[in-house]
Design a protein around this motif. Structure first.
Motif, PDB file in Angstrom:
ATOM      1  N   MET A   1       0.846  -1.189   0.000  1.00 30.92           N
ATOM      2  CA  MET A   1       0.000   0.000   0.000  1.00 30.92           C
ATOM      3  C   MET A   1       0.886   1.246   0.000  1.00 30.92           C
ATOM      4  O   MET A   1       1.779   1.381   0.840  1.00 30.92           O
ATOM      5  CB  MET A   1      -0.919  -0.005   1.225  1.00 30.92           C
ATOM      6  CG  MET A   1      -1.813   1.223   1.317  1.00 30.92           C
ATOM      7  SD  MET A   1      -2.956   1.169   2.708  1.00 30.92           S
ATOM      8  CE  MET A   1      -4.097  -0.100   2.118  1.00 30.92           C
ATOM      9  N   GLU A   5      -2.306   5.814  -0.890  1.00 30.23           N
ATOM     10  CA  GLU A   5      -3.423   4.897  -0.629  1.00 30.23           C
ATOM     11  C   GLU A   5      -3.766   4.866   0.852  1.00 30.23           C
ATOM     12  O   GLU A   5      -4.944   4.848   1.235  1.00 30.23           O
ATOM     13  CB  GLU A   5      -3.072   3.497  -1.140  1.00 30.23           C
ATOM     14  CG  GLU A   5      -3.055   3.393  -2.660  1.00 30.23           C
ATOM     15  CD  GLU A   5      -2.510   2.070  -3.137  1.00 30.23           C
ATOM     16  OE1 GLU A   5      -2.928   1.621  -4.225  1.00 30.23           O
ATOM     17  OE2 GLU A   5      -1.661   1.463  -2.430  1.00 30.23           O
ATOM     18  N   MET A   6      -2.743   4.878   1.698  1.00 30.40           N
ATOM     19  CA  MET A   6      -3.008   4.893   3.134  1.00 30.40           C
ATOM     20  C   MET A   6      -3.663   6.213   3.545  1.00 30.40           C
ATOM     21  O   MET A   6      -4.603   6.237   4.344  1.00 30.40           O
ATOM     22  CB  MET A   6      -1.716   4.677   3.914  1.00 30.40           C
ATOM     23  CG  MET A   6      -1.897   4.737   5.426  1.00 30.40           C
ATOM     24  SD  MET A   6      -3.047   3.489   6.079  1.00 30.40           S
ATOM     25  CE  MET A   6      -1.974   2.046   6.075  1.00 30.40           C
ATOM     26  N   THR A 254      -0.581  -8.207  12.261  1.00 32.77           N
ATOM     27  CA  THR A 254      -1.567  -8.282  11.176  1.00 32.77           C
ATOM     28  C   THR A 254      -2.874  -8.812  11.745  1.00 32.77           C
ATOM     29  O   THR A 254      -2.873  -9.749  12.538  1.00 32.77           O
ATOM     30  CB  THR A 254      -1.079  -9.236  10.068  1.00 32.77           C
ATOM     31  OG1 THR A 254       0.184  -8.774   9.577  1.00 32.77           O
ATOM     32  CG2 THR A 254      -2.073  -9.272   8.909  1.00 32.77           C
ATOM     33  N   HIS A 258     -11.149  -5.936   9.740  1.00 29.92           N
ATOM     34  CA  HIS A 258     -10.959  -4.492   9.629  1.00 29.92           C
ATOM     35  C   HIS A 258     -10.642  -3.900  11.005  1.00 29.92           C
ATOM     36  O   HIS A 258     -11.203  -4.308  12.021  1.00 29.92           O
ATOM     37  CB  HIS A 258     -12.221  -3.834   9.081  1.00 29.92           C
ATOM     38  CG  HIS A 258     -12.449  -4.087   7.636  1.00 29.92           C
ATOM     39  ND1 HIS A 258     -11.840  -3.345   6.636  1.00 29.92           N
ATOM     40  CD2 HIS A 258     -13.229  -4.996   6.995  1.00 29.92           C
ATOM     41  CE1 HIS A 258     -12.237  -3.785   5.454  1.00 29.92           C
ATOM     42  NE2 HIS A 258     -13.077  -4.784   5.643  1.00 29.92           N
ATOM     43  N   TRP A 272       3.985   0.794   7.982  1.00 27.31           N
ATOM     44  CA  TRP A 272       3.665  -0.413   7.209  1.00 27.31           C
ATOM     45  C   TRP A 272       4.708  -0.536   6.114  1.00 27.31           C
ATOM     46  O   TRP A 272       5.586   0.340   5.975  1.00 27.31           O
ATOM     47  CB  TRP A 272       2.236  -0.345   6.660  1.00 27.31           C
ATOM     48  CG  TRP A 272       2.026   0.659   5.551  1.00 27.31           C
ATOM     49  CD1 TRP A 272       1.919   0.411   4.222  1.00 27.31           C
ATOM     50  CD2 TRP A 272       1.929   2.081   5.698  1.00 27.31           C
ATOM     51  NE1 TRP A 272       1.751   1.577   3.519  1.00 27.31           N
ATOM     52  CE2 TRP A 272       1.741   2.614   4.405  1.00 27.31           C
ATOM     53  CE3 TRP A 272       1.978   2.969   6.783  1.00 27.31           C
ATOM     54  CZ2 TRP A 272       1.627   3.986   4.176  1.00 27.31           C
ATOM     55  CZ3 TRP A 272       1.860   4.331   6.554  1.00 27.31           C
ATOM     56  CH2 TRP A 272       1.681   4.814   5.252  1.00 27.31           C
ATOM     57  N   SER A 273       4.649  -1.590   5.328  1.00 23.12           N
ATOM     58  CA  SER A 273       5.717  -1.851   4.354  1.00 23.12           C
ATOM     59  C   SER A 273       5.841  -0.751   3.315  1.00 23.12           C
ATOM     60  O   SER A 273       6.905  -0.567   2.729  1.00 23.12           O
ATOM     61  CB  SER A 273       5.477  -3.200   3.656  1.00 23.12           C
ATOM     62  OG  SER A 273       4.235  -3.191   2.968  1.00 23.12           O
ATOM     63  N   ILE A 287      -7.633   0.607   8.801  1.00 22.05           N
ATOM     64  CA  ILE A 287      -6.588  -0.326   8.384  1.00 22.05           C
ATOM     65  C   ILE A 287      -7.243  -1.561   7.777  1.00 22.05           C
ATOM     66  O   ILE A 287      -8.066  -2.210   8.440  1.00 22.05           O
ATOM     67  CB  ILE A 287      -5.706  -0.726   9.580  1.00 22.05           C
ATOM     68  CG1 ILE A 287      -5.235   0.511  10.355  1.00 22.05           C
ATOM     69  CG2 ILE A 287      -4.526  -1.568   9.098  1.00 22.05           C
ATOM     70  CD1 ILE A 287      -4.428   1.488   9.535  1.00 22.05           C
ATOM     71  N   LEU A 291      -3.030  -6.319   6.425  1.00 19.26           N
ATOM     72  CA  LEU A 291      -1.904  -5.398   6.267  1.00 19.26           C
ATOM     73  C   LEU A 291      -1.027  -5.455   7.519  1.00 19.26           C
ATOM     74  O   LEU A 291      -1.485  -5.150   8.623  1.00 19.26           O
ATOM     75  CB  LEU A 291      -2.401  -3.972   6.047  1.00 19.26           C
ATOM     76  CG  LEU A 291      -1.293  -2.917   5.888  1.00 19.26           C
ATOM     77  CD1 LEU A 291      -0.535  -3.127   4.573  1.00 19.26           C
ATOM     78  CD2 LEU A 291      -1.864  -1.512   5.969  1.00 19.26           C
ATOM     79  N   GLU A 292       0.225  -5.837   7.341  1.00 19.87           N
ATOM     80  CA  GLU A 292       1.157  -5.824   8.462  1.00 19.87           C
ATOM     81  C   GLU A 292       1.531  -4.383   8.779  1.00 19.87           C
ATOM     82  O   GLU A 292       1.913  -3.617   7.898  1.00 19.87           O
ATOM     83  CB  GLU A 292       2.412  -6.635   8.117  1.00 19.87           C
ATOM     84  CG  GLU A 292       3.352  -6.786   9.303  1.00 19.87           C
ATOM     85  CD  GLU A 292       4.561  -7.653   8.982  1.00 19.87           C
ATOM     86  OE1 GLU A 292       4.594  -8.821   9.441  1.00 19.87           O
ATOM     87  OE2 GLU A 292       5.460  -7.155   8.272  1.00 19.87           O
ATOM     88  N   HIS A 293       1.436  -4.016  10.046  1.00 18.13           N
ATOM     89  CA  HIS A 293       1.716  -2.641  10.432  1.00 18.13           C
ATOM     90  C   HIS A 293       2.121  -2.600  11.899  1.00 18.13           C
ATOM     91  O   HIS A 293       1.967  -3.573  12.637  1.00 18.13           O
ATOM     92  CB  HIS A 293       0.502  -1.754  10.194  1.00 18.13           C
ATOM     93  CG  HIS A 293      -0.733  -2.187  10.926  1.00 18.13           C
ATOM     94  ND1 HIS A 293      -1.446  -3.311  10.583  1.00 18.13           N
ATOM     95  CD2 HIS A 293      -1.376  -1.658  12.006  1.00 18.13           C
ATOM     96  CE1 HIS A 293      -2.482  -3.454  11.398  1.00 18.13           C
ATOM     97  NE2 HIS A 293      -2.459  -2.472  12.271  1.00 18.13           N
TER      98      HIS A 293
END
Length: 322
Positions: A1, A5-6, A254, A258, A272-273, A287, A291-293
């Motif tokens: 992302m 987009e975030m 993760t 939602h 995040w990545s 989020i 999504l890993e964050h």
């Protein structure tokens, strides 16, 4: 992302767009200065003028109410969950057919899981403009608002009519319900008997969590506010955790559901990545699942945050006083 987009999934406090004609009491003295915000999902606004920041819902809606001192939101009920936490100011919540069954004063950071099926209202009893953030159960927020009969009756004196279709018509603008759409009928005496009248002693122990209690509970791990093993009753289609500086996971995580992040105090770094960004009090970040964050306070001092996560629980089972 990507960062862009975030950012499209974050509603900044400074970008919130209010609606001053969201509900039937918008012209009624004492309520005519309130502002309604729909942050995620359409909420329960009755006005076509309401701006929706993020249309897609994660199984619940996020909104807010802003009011100057002395301004109140009139007595109403919902069919599904309604959970508030105080972002700014000092607020009096009160409930019952005439608003006299019970009440309490909420300070900044306090959270209230309002029992379903009761008439409730709130007013800003502080000295400055106040803001409360709201979580509403269900994708459609339960199909609208159920007003105490006197609210609908009073509104007619100030030119507002609520149609049976749930839409608001402003006589000051020359609006009337279209042909075939009658006014919203008043609840009958028999229907009104179905609305409970819980006392303050019934409600506070099961439905209210105080900010400083949650700060203490979150000293080593997130405090469970609503959900399985939560401090407050019932599971309304979402769960709420309270996080402070010492309860943030050390590693990225993760979730399969939602997640919505709503900072209360301090400044937070979301990573995040695809990048990193700051979240501040009053911001709302959606989020997506998978999504890993990671989260971390970005400055010293007090830091707290409410985290809302979708569940598979029915959206209408909140706050029942059994």
């Amino acid at each position: 992302m990507t960062p862009a987009e975030m950012e499209s999934r974050i509603v900044r406090y400074g970008d919130l767009r209010p609606c001053k004609t969201a509900f039937i009491d918008a012209h009624t003295p004492g309520s005519n200065q309130k502002e309604n915000f729909t942050i995620i999902g359409g909420g329960v606004s009755e006005s076509p003028d309401q701006h929706v920041h993020i249309v897609d819902t994660p199984g619940f809606n996020i909104g807010a109410a802003g009011q100057p001192p002395g301004c109140r939101n009139s007595l109403h009920s919902h069919r599904t969950a309604e959970v508030f936490f105080v972002l700014k100011g000092r607020w009096r919540f009160f409930w019952g057919r005439w608003g006299t069954a019970g009440e309490f004063i909420a300070e900044e950071g306090d959270i209230f899981n309002i029992p379903t099926g009761i008439f409730r209202a709130f007013e800003n009893v502080g000295t400055d403009y106040g803001m409360i953030m709201a979580i509403l159960g269900g994708d459609d927020a339960g199909g609208g608002v159920i007003w105490a009969p006197q609210v609908i009756t009073d509104a007619k004196d100030y030119g507002l009519v609520l149609g049976k279709n749930g839409k608001l018509y402003d006589g000051k603008k020359g609006q009337t319900p279209p042909e075939g759409v009658p006014p919203m009928p008043l609840l009958t005496d028999e229907e009104l008997k179905a609305f409970p009248e819980p006392t303050t002693a019934d409600v506070i122990p099961h439905c209210v969590a105080r900010y400083w209690d949650l700060m203490a509970l979150s000293d080593r791990q997130p405090a469970k506010v609503i959900g399985a093993n939560g401090k407050l009753r019932d599971r309304p289609g979402f769960e709420v955790d309270f996080l402070s500086r010492n309860s943030i996971p050390d590693t990225p995580y993760t979730l399969a559901k939602h997640e919505v992040l709503m900072p209360m105090r301090g400044h937070w770094r979301l990573t995040w990545s695809g990048g990193t960004t700051s979240l501040n009090p009053g911001d709302t970040a959606a989020i997506p699942p998978g999504l890993e964050h990671s989260l971390a306070p970005s400055m010293s001092g007090e830091a707290s945050l409410y985290r809302v996560v979708a569940t598979d629980d029915p959206a209408g089972l909140t706050g029942r006083l059994l």
